[in-house]
Design an enzyme around this catalytic site. Structure first.
Site, short mmCIF file in Angstrom:
data_model
loop_
_atom_site.label_atom_id
_atom_site.label_comp_id
_atom_site.label_asym_id
_atom_site.label_seq_id
_atom_site.Cartn_x
_atom_site.Cartn_y
_atom_site.Cartn_z
N LYS A 46 0.83 -1.23 0.00
CA LYS A 46 0.00 0.00 0.00
C LYS A 46 0.85 1.26 0.00
O LYS A 46 0.74 2.12 0.89
CB LYS A 46 -0.97 0.02 1.18
N ILE B 31 5.12 10.27 -2.63
CA ILE B 31 5.51 10.87 -3.92
C ILE B 31 6.38 9.89 -4.71
O ILE B 31 6.96 8.95 -4.14
CB ILE B 31 6.27 12.21 -3.73
N ASN C 132 9.37 9.88 -6.09
CA ASN C 132 10.75 9.64 -5.71
C ASN C 132 10.86 8.75 -4.47
O ASN C 132 11.72 7.87 -4.40
CB ASN C 132 11.46 10.98 -5.45
O1 S5P Z 1 -9.57 -2.87 1.73
C1 S5P Z 1 -8.76 -3.70 2.12
C2 S5P Z 1 -7.53 -3.89 1.46
C3 S5P Z 1 -6.68 -4.90 1.89
S1 S5P Z 1 -5.30 -5.23 0.92
N1 S5P Z 1 -9.05 -4.51 3.18
C4 S5P Z 1 -8.19 -5.48 3.63
O2 S5P Z 1 -8.52 -6.19 4.60
N2 S5P Z 1 -6.96 -5.66 3.02
C5 S5P Z 1 -5.98 -6.67 3.51
O3 S5P Z 1 -6.54 -7.96 3.36
C6 S5P Z 1 -5.59 -6.53 4.98
O4 S5P Z 1 -4.42 -5.75 5.11
C7 S5P Z 1 -5.34 -7.98 5.40
O5 S5P Z 1 -4.00 -8.34 5.12
C8 S5P Z 1 -6.24 -8.80 4.49
C9 S5P Z 1 -7.55 -9.24 5.11
O6 S5P Z 1 -7.33 -10.11 6.17
P1 S5P Z 1 -8.50 -10.91 6.92
O7 S5P Z 1 -7.79 -11.63 8.00
O8 S5P Z 1 -9.49 -9.90 7.44
O9 S5P Z 1 -9.12 -11.82 5.89
#
Ligand code: S5P
Length: 273
Positions: free
Chosen positions: A94, A98, A100
């Site tokens: 995630k 910026i 650079n």
């Molecule tokens: O909107 C989001 C985006 C992501 S990448 N919601 C999320 O939960 N995630 C990721 O997906 C979060 O960082 C975690 O690693 C995973 C969901 O995990 P769970 O244990 O709730 O299934």
């Protein structure tokens, strides 16, 4: 015919980005649209879980910065497991800075993400320069980028015009941006009228998936694989705690992984009809 009613195999041939193509090919080969998020904090446990669930998954998602005893050997072993079990690797970094700075975060530091992660993701908040920055590192290596267009958490600000802006940014960088982290399909979103004629295809990768729970105590919200894939048209489900959670043993983790693989695949087959 909308893209999500075509087979993964048919769509694979249309992507110029190698990571997107490889992912769709692996999905078809293993009959798996299941990405497993292995959010555990010790190297030994991480590798044990990845080895156990490898056969059921097309994509292992990592948060490499939560591993307390990280070392380069972890990466060597993870890559070996990706060859052994035939899955791709997605570091859920995630990025949000910026151009650079993200170049340095993607390629340098302790983790050197670009050197091992087939796919990574970024927030759209900084604007297009975050993509050009990451692309300068990732494109020569054949990597792919997902933009966060929506989030699964309660009260997420990524909606409406923000989501539209993310989709427009992606359309301008089709060689590197392969799709979105999102809760819905993005066709028609932010369209200025003429894009609808373009045969556009983006992968939709969706977190917030669980069969037995509707959420957690910190704002996470879950939908079932059927809701996400068959009704929502998403391409890949991300499951974390639904598989490794609750301190269960390895055979139980494998049983759960196979359950989510089967449910995700069944939902995909249902939407092809
Ligand atoms: O909107 C989001 C985006 C992501 S990448 N919601 C999320 O939960 N995630 C990721 O997906 C979060 O960082 C975690 O690693 C995973 C969901 O995990 P769970 O244990 O709730 O299934």
């Amino acid at each position: 015919r909308p893209t999500f009613t075509r087979s993964y195999t048919e769509r694979a041939g249309k992507f110029s980005n190698p990571a997107a193509r490889q992912l769709l090919e692996v999905m078809a080969r293993k009959q798996s649209n299941l990405c497993i998020s292995v959010d555990v904090t010790l190297k030994g446990e991480f590798l044990e879980v990845v080895d156990a669930v490898g056969p059921y998954t097309c994509l292992i998602k990592t948060h490499i910065d939560i591993i307390e005893d990280f070392d380069q050997d972890l990466i060597t072993q993870l890559k070996n497991l990706s060859s052994k079990h035939d899955f791709l690797i997605f570091e859920d970094r995630k990025f949000a800075d910026i151009g650079n700075t993200v170049v340095l975060q993607y390629s340098k530091g302790v983790h050197k993400i670009a050197s091992w992660s087939d796919i990574t993701n970024a927030h759209a908040i900084p604007g297009p320069s975050i993509i050009t920055g990451l692309a300068s590192v990732g494109v020569p290596l054949g990597r792919g980028l997902l933009l966060l267009a929506e989030m699964s958490s309660k009260g997420s600000l990524a909606s409406g015009s923000y989501t539209e802006g993310a989709v427009r940014m992606a359309r301008d960088h089709r060689d590197f941006v392969i799709g979105f982290i999102a809760q819905n399909r993005m066709e028609g979103i932010g369209s200025r009228g003429f894009e609808a004629e373009v045969d556009e295809d983006f992968l939709i990768i969706t977190p917030g998936v669980g069969l037995d729970q509707s959420g957690d105590s910190m704002g996470q919200q879950y939908r079932t694989p059927f809701q996400v894939v068959a009704e929502g048209g998403s391409d890949v489900i991300i499951v974390g705690r639904g598989i490794y959670g609750g301190g269960v043993d390895i055979p139980t983790i494998q049983t759960r992984a196979e359950r989510y693989r089967a449910e995700g695949w069944k939902a995909y087959e249902a939407r092809l009809k």
